[in-house]
Design a protein around this motif. Structure first.
Motif, mmCIF file in Angstrom:
data_model
loop_
_atom_site.group_PDB
_atom_site.id
_atom_site.type_symbol
_atom_site.label_atom_id
_atom_site.label_comp_id
_atom_site.label_asym_id
_atom_site.label_seq_id
_atom_site.Cartn_x
_atom_site.Cartn_y
_atom_site.Cartn_z
ATOM 1 N N HIS A 32 0.826 -1.120 0.170
ATOM 2 C CA HIS A 32 0.090 -0.056 0.019
ATOM 3 C C HIS A 32 0.963 1.164 0.176
ATOM 4 C CE1 HIS A 32 -1.825 3.326 2.269
ATOM 5 N NE2 HIS A 32 -2.986 2.916 1.791
ATOM 6 N N LEU A 33 0.550 2.159 -0.891
ATOM 7 C CA LEU A 33 1.556 3.321 -1.218
ATOM 8 C C LEU A 33 0.400 4.594 -1.301
ATOM 9 C CD1 LEU A 33 4.218 2.334 -3.675
ATOM 10 C CD2 LEU A 33 4.577 2.883 -1.209
ATOM 11 N N GLY A 34 0.807 5.632 -0.961
ATOM 12 C CA GLY A 34 0.200 6.931 -1.188
ATOM 13 C C GLY A 34 0.544 7.359 -2.612
ATOM 14 N N ALA A 35 -0.581 8.132 -3.354
ATOM 15 C CA ALA A 35 -0.261 8.814 -4.395
ATOM 16 C C ALA A 35 1.041 9.636 -4.320
ATOM 17 C CB ALA A 35 -1.437 9.247 -4.924
ATOM 18 N N PRO A 36 1.896 9.439 -5.427
ATOM 19 C CA PRO A 36 3.041 10.339 -5.246
ATOM 20 C C PRO A 36 2.836 11.691 -5.711
ATOM 21 C CG PRO A 36 3.080 9.120 -7.422
ATOM 22 C CD PRO A 36 1.853 8.435 -6.696
ATOM 23 N N LYS A 37 3.907 12.489 -5.233
ATOM 24 C CA LYS A 37 4.093 13.795 -5.792
ATOM 25 C C LYS A 37 4.147 13.706 -7.273
ATOM 26 C CE LYS A 37 6.051 15.412 -1.804
ATOM 27 N NZ LYS A 37 7.343 16.021 -1.044
ATOM 28 N N ASN A 58 2.294 -8.632 -6.168
ATOM 29 C CA ASN A 58 1.308 -8.965 -7.398
ATOM 30 C C ASN A 58 0.045 -7.874 -6.957
ATOM 31 O OD1 ASN A 58 -0.111 -10.134 -5.331
ATOM 32 N ND2 ASN A 58 -0.367 -11.915 -6.416
ATOM 33 N N VAL A 59 0.073 -7.092 -6.004
ATOM 34 C CA VAL A 59 -0.852 -6.163 -5.703
ATOM 35 C C VAL A 59 -0.720 -4.931 -5.261
ATOM 36 C CG1 VAL A 59 -3.181 -5.630 -4.286
ATOM 37 C CG2 VAL A 59 -2.862 -7.876 -5.276
ATOM 38 N N LEU A 60 -0.857 -3.723 -5.879
ATOM 39 C CA LEU A 60 -0.445 -2.393 -5.587
ATOM 40 C C LEU A 60 -1.929 -1.651 -5.046
ATOM 41 C CD1 LEU A 60 1.414 -0.015 -4.978
ATOM 42 C CD2 LEU A 60 1.242 0.398 -7.580
ATOM 43 N N VAL A 61 -2.012 -1.284 -3.695
ATOM 44 C CA VAL A 61 -2.988 -0.495 -3.511
ATOM 45 C C VAL A 61 -2.560 0.908 -3.422
ATOM 46 C CG1 VAL A 61 -4.843 0.234 -1.510
ATOM 47 C CG2 VAL A 61 -4.269 -2.197 -2.271
ATOM 48 N N LEU A 62 -3.036 1.795 -4.304
ATOM 49 C CA LEU A 62 -2.414 3.294 -4.338
ATOM 50 C C LEU A 62 -3.489 4.267 -3.778
ATOM 51 C CD1 LEU A 62 0.056 4.534 -5.367
ATOM 52 C CD2 LEU A 62 -0.933 5.027 -7.574
ATOM 53 N N GLU A 63 -3.295 4.948 -2.682
ATOM 54 C CA GLU A 63 -4.168 5.885 -2.078
ATOM 55 C C GLU A 63 -4.077 6.949 -2.518
ATOM 56 O OE1 GLU A 63 -5.147 7.459 2.307
ATOM 57 O OE2 GLU A 63 -4.080 5.620 2.288
ATOM 58 N N PHE A 64 -5.325 7.290 -3.301
ATOM 59 C CA PHE A 64 -5.239 8.907 -4.044
ATOM 60 C C PHE A 64 -6.180 9.741 -3.035
ATOM 61 C CE2 PHE A 64 -4.646 5.971 -7.712
ATOM 62 C CZ PHE A 64 -3.905 6.893 -8.516
ATOM 63 N N ARG A 309 -9.377 -18.542 2.818
ATOM 64 C CA ARG A 309 -9.625 -17.035 3.060
ATOM 65 C C ARG A 309 -8.349 -16.281 3.372
ATOM 66 N NH1 ARG A 309 -14.765 -18.975 6.091
ATOM 67 N NH2 ARG A 309 -16.087 -19.850 4.390
ATOM 68 N N MET A 310 -7.374 -17.017 4.205
ATOM 69 C CA MET A 310 -6.164 -16.173 4.576
ATOM 70 C C MET A 310 -5.400 -15.992 3.426
ATOM 71 S SD MET A 310 -6.555 -16.099 8.063
ATOM 72 C CE MET A 310 -4.857 -16.293 8.841
ATOM 73 N N GLN A 311 -5.568 -14.981 2.729
ATOM 74 C CA GLN A 311 -5.145 -14.581 1.285
ATOM 75 C C GLN A 311 -3.686 -14.219 1.326
ATOM 76 O OE1 GLN A 311 -7.370 -14.244 -2.089
ATOM 77 N NE2 GLN A 311 -7.749 -16.094 -0.766
ATOM 78 N N GLY A 312 -3.128 -13.500 2.194
ATOM 79 C CA GLY A 312 -1.739 -13.085 2.247
ATOM 80 C C GLY A 312 -1.663 -11.921 3.131
ATOM 81 N N VAL A 313 -0.828 -10.949 2.404
ATOM 82 C CA VAL A 313 -0.129 -9.680 3.244
ATOM 83 C C VAL A 313 -0.252 -8.579 2.265
ATOM 84 C CG1 VAL A 313 1.261 -10.984 4.624
ATOM 85 C CG2 VAL A 313 2.053 -9.964 2.438
ATOM 86 N N LEU A 314 -0.450 -7.099 3.063
ATOM 87 C CA LEU A 314 -0.503 -6.117 2.228
ATOM 88 C C LEU A 314 0.218 -5.337 3.218
ATOM 89 C CD1 LEU A 314 -1.796 -4.072 0.225
ATOM 90 C CD2 LEU A 314 -3.461 -3.585 1.728
ATOM 91 N N GLN A 315 1.563 -4.870 2.822
ATOM 92 C CA GLN A 315 2.336 -4.133 3.510
ATOM 93 C C GLN A 315 1.922 -2.711 3.226
ATOM 94 O OE1 GLN A 315 6.016 -4.757 5.098
ATOM 95 N NE2 GLN A 315 5.504 -2.436 5.528
#
Length: 358
Positions: A32-37, A58-64, A309-315
């Motif tokens: 999980h990352l914030g939207a970049p400058k 394999n997954v990127l959650v991008l917080e806009f 259901r224990m799908q993994g991790v989201l750093q």
């Protein structure tokens, strides 16, 4: 907390020995990352193309949130909002890297930070759960929008749909963590209403809207946990009576179960309740590795339904995205929190790659 190579190796080896038989790659290996400058868009493109495949992400959650130049509501934009062309570069990089891009807008809570009210309530103050209260946001953590305002969802759905479309996403992360202002006496619509039902109703509303375009809902899980009974407290769990909402929302939701100080075993609780779940650490590597061990343990020992259901991790990262990436590459290690998050990310994904190779 920086983990040395010997400690990481020992922990990874122990995990591999304990769970080698089920150490196939976890379905979700995310960050999980914030939207970049705007100036850091090329840096994030490089990180997506170069680092994420190497790490096994394999997954990127991008917080806009409101850091996108919305065409339907151009007035709703925080400073340094990204353009459609900026986002197109990130989408192309993710596709090339084989990474599923999931955009995020914080819904319900987190509508302010410190003295700054974010764009939704700044441009639509009528949506505020506590109108005309808390000048300069003094005395509160974050503002919330009123989930019962008759016009709020028309605007919010426009934002969600536009961002989901430009990201070509099949899922959307709606945040909804740390909601402290809900069912407030200052709100003429929410006053006196059951907070668990208000929270559940908002989850259902967002879920049902996303389902119309065949998109799944991701969210943080803290408001579904009982902070008193568990001893977890008010941040990583609820102490304002929202926990009963866990029984009143659809089960096809991805719960992101965040714990940063200790590896609290609540991911298994969510899986037992019927939800898919990922564990979300932040900057303490030993916590991240313990969370991974819990995920693997349940996958190894539970029945098939719960294990699946224990799908993994989201750093998570919770720092400037440019600073995180520079810390990851060792190009600038002056930001302590960025360095800690980068080291935690490296330790966690090293453990994932090691155990999956056994």
């Amino acid at each position: 907390m920086k983990v040395t190579a010997p400690l990481t190796t020992v922990v990874c080896l122990c995990a591999a020995l304990s769970y080698g038989a089920v150490a196939s790659p976890l379905p979700v290996r995310g960050i999980h990352l914030g939207a970049p400058k705007t100036d850091d868009v090329p840096l994030l493109v490089r990180f997506i193309r170069d680092a994420l495949p190497k790490e096994g992400v394999n997954v990127l959650v991008l917080e806009f949130d409101y850091r996108y130049q919305f065409a339907k509501h151009p007035e709703i934009a925080d400073p340094d909002a990204l353009s459609k062309d900026d986002v197109a570069k990130l989408v192309a990089a993710a596709k090339e890297a084989g990474v599923r891009l999931i955009p995020q807008i914080n819904c319900l809570g987190h509508q302010s930070w410190d003295k700054t009210t974010l764009a939704l309530l700044r441009t639509h103050p009528e949506f505020d759960e506590t109108p005309d209260k808390y000048p300069q946001n003094q005395g509160i953590y974050c503002r919330s929008y009123c989930p019962l305002h008759p016009a709020v969802h028309a605007v919010l759905f426009d934002l969600i749909d536009e961002l989901a479309d430009v990201c070509a996403s099949d899922a959307f992360h709606v945040g909804m963590d740390e909601v402290f202002l809900l069912g407030e006496d200052a709100c003429p619509r929410c006053k006196g209403k059951d907070k668990a039902e208000l929270f559940a109703q908002e989850v259902r509303t967002l879920h049902d809207h996303l389902a119309k375009t065949n998109r799944s809902l991701w969210m943080w899980g803290d408001r579904f946990l009982n902070g008193d009974a568990s001893g977890i407290g008010q941040w990583e769990a609820s102490q304002n009576s929202t926990q009963a909402a866990i029984h009143a929302v659809p089960k096809d939701i991805m719960i992101c179960d965040w714990h940063y100080e200790n590896a609290v075993p609540t991911a298994a609780l969510f899986a037992t309740e019927g939800f898919n779940v990922v564990s979300s650490p932040w900057r303490k590597s030993h916590v991240a590795l313990a969370q991974l061990e819990l995920i693997r343990s349940v996958r190894a020992n539970a029945n098939e339904a719960i294990a699946a259901r224990m799908q993994g991790v989201l750093q998570t990262t919770w720092c400037d995205t440019g600073a995180f990436i520079k810390a990851y590459y060792g190009e600038d290690t002056s930001d302590t929190e960025a360095l800690e998050a980068a080291n935690c990310f490296k330790a966690l994904f090293s453990a994932l790659r090691y155990s999956a190779s056994q």
